[in-house]
Design a protein around this motif. Structure first.
Motif, PDB file in Angstrom:
ATOM      1  N   VAL A  12       0.844  -1.185   0.000  1.00  0.00           N
ATOM      2  CA  VAL A  12       0.000   0.000   0.000  1.00  0.00           C
ATOM      3  C   VAL A  12       0.884   1.241   0.000  1.00  0.00           C
ATOM      4  O   VAL A  12       2.096   1.153   0.174  1.00  0.00           O
ATOM      5  CB  VAL A  12      -0.934   0.045   1.229  1.00  0.00           C
ATOM      6  N   GLN A  13       0.248   2.386  -0.204  1.00  0.00           N
ATOM      7  CA  GLN A  13       0.966   3.650  -0.170  1.00  0.00           C
ATOM      8  C   GLN A  13       0.828   4.290   1.210  1.00  0.00           C
ATOM      9  O   GLN A  13      -0.093   3.984   1.968  1.00  0.00           O
ATOM     10  CB  GLN A  13       0.420   4.591  -1.227  1.00  0.00           C
ATOM     11  N   ALA A  14       1.755   5.162   1.522  1.00  0.00           N
ATOM     12  CA  ALA A  14       1.705   5.881   2.794  1.00  0.00           C
ATOM     13  C   ALA A  14       0.361   6.595   2.922  1.00  0.00           C
ATOM     14  O   ALA A  14      -0.127   7.196   1.961  1.00  0.00           O
ATOM     15  CB  ALA A  14       2.846   6.871   2.876  1.00  0.00           C
ATOM     16  N   GLY A  15      -0.230   6.482   4.115  1.00  0.00           N
ATOM     17  CA  GLY A  15      -1.530   7.083   4.367  1.00  0.00           C
ATOM     18  C   GLY A  15      -2.699   6.141   4.176  1.00  0.00           C
ATOM     19  O   GLY A  15      -3.813   6.431   4.627  1.00  0.00           O
ATOM     20  N   ASP A  16      -2.462   5.016   3.526  1.00  0.00           N
ATOM     21  CA  ASP A  16      -3.518   4.023   3.298  1.00  0.00           C
ATOM     22  C   ASP A  16      -3.797   3.212   4.562  1.00  0.00           C
ATOM     23  O   ASP A  16      -3.103   3.339   5.572  1.00  0.00           O
ATOM     24  CB  ASP A  16      -3.132   3.089   2.159  1.00  0.00           C
ATOM     25  N   SER A  17      -4.800   2.355   4.451  1.00  0.00           N
ATOM     26  CA  SER A  17      -5.183   1.475   5.552  1.00  0.00           C
ATOM     27  C   SER A  17      -5.124   0.024   5.115  1.00  0.00           C
ATOM     28  O   SER A  17      -5.270  -0.284   3.929  1.00  0.00           O
ATOM     29  CB  SER A  17      -6.610   1.796   6.024  1.00  0.00           C
ATOM     30  N   LEU A  18      -4.908  -0.848   6.076  1.00  0.00           N
ATOM     31  CA  LEU A  18      -4.945  -2.293   5.873  1.00  0.00           C
ATOM     32  C   LEU A  18      -5.535  -2.929   7.122  1.00  0.00           C
ATOM     33  O   LEU A  18      -5.360  -2.409   8.223  1.00  0.00           O
ATOM     34  CB  LEU A  18      -3.550  -2.874   5.663  1.00  0.00           C
ATOM     35  N   LYS A  19      -6.183  -4.071   6.919  1.00  0.00           N
ATOM     36  CA  LYS A  19      -6.683  -4.832   8.055  1.00  0.00           C
ATOM     37  C   LYS A  19      -6.114  -6.238   7.999  1.00  0.00           C
ATOM     38  O   LYS A  19      -6.276  -6.944   7.009  1.00  0.00           O
ATOM     39  CB  LYS A  19      -8.214  -4.901   8.048  1.00  0.00           C
ATOM     40  N   LEU A  20      -5.426  -6.617   9.050  1.00  0.00           N
ATOM     41  CA  LEU A  20      -4.897  -7.965   9.172  1.00  0.00           C
ATOM     42  C   LEU A  20      -5.842  -8.808  10.022  1.00  0.00           C
ATOM     43  O   LEU A  20      -6.414  -8.303  10.996  1.00  0.00           O
ATOM     44  CB  LEU A  20      -3.511  -7.951   9.818  1.00  0.00           C
TER      45      LEU A  20
END
Length: 122
Positions: A12-20
């Motif tokens: 992802v790019q800086a500032g994005d979100s992810l859910k693990l």
């Protein structure tokens, strides 16, 4: 034994979100603490966030206010919502749980997942 399967990593790019997400399975008696660790290339594994059986949480200073850990005791899962990601969040993220087996209900051991890569580009 207890098996852990992680999912949700990616680029992802800086500032994005992810859910693990991490799902525990096997001959589980009870699950006490659940946690996420990460290991950047060339660095030691570090605790990112943990959640106790009573849902109290603790976070590394570097992720406070950006990451949120949660658990679903009915499904034996633990999640890590990561917002406002930074390049320094890059690493392999590992799920860890303190769990007991059905045959030894009160004796817990720590089990680890295989890890999922999170890469944050600037």
């Amino acid at each position: 034994q207890v098996q852990l399967v992680e999912s949700g990593g990616g680029l992802v790019q800086a500032g994005d979100s992810l859910k693990l997400s991490c799902a525990a399975s096997g001959s589980i008696g009870r699950i006490a603490a659940m946690a996420w660790y990460r290991q950047a290339l060339g660095k030691q594994r570090e605790l990112v966030a943990q959640i106790a059986s009573g849902d109290s949480t603790d976070y590394a200073d570097s992720v406070k206010g950006r990451f949120a850990i949660s658990r679903d005791n009915a499904k034996n899962t633990v999640n890590l919502q990561m917002n406002s990601l930074k390049p320094e969040d890059t690493g392999v993220y590992y799920c860890a749980v303190d769990a007991s087996l059905l045959t030894q209900f009160w004796a817990t051991s720590t089990y680890w997942g295989q890890g999922t890569q999170v890469t944050v580009s600037s």
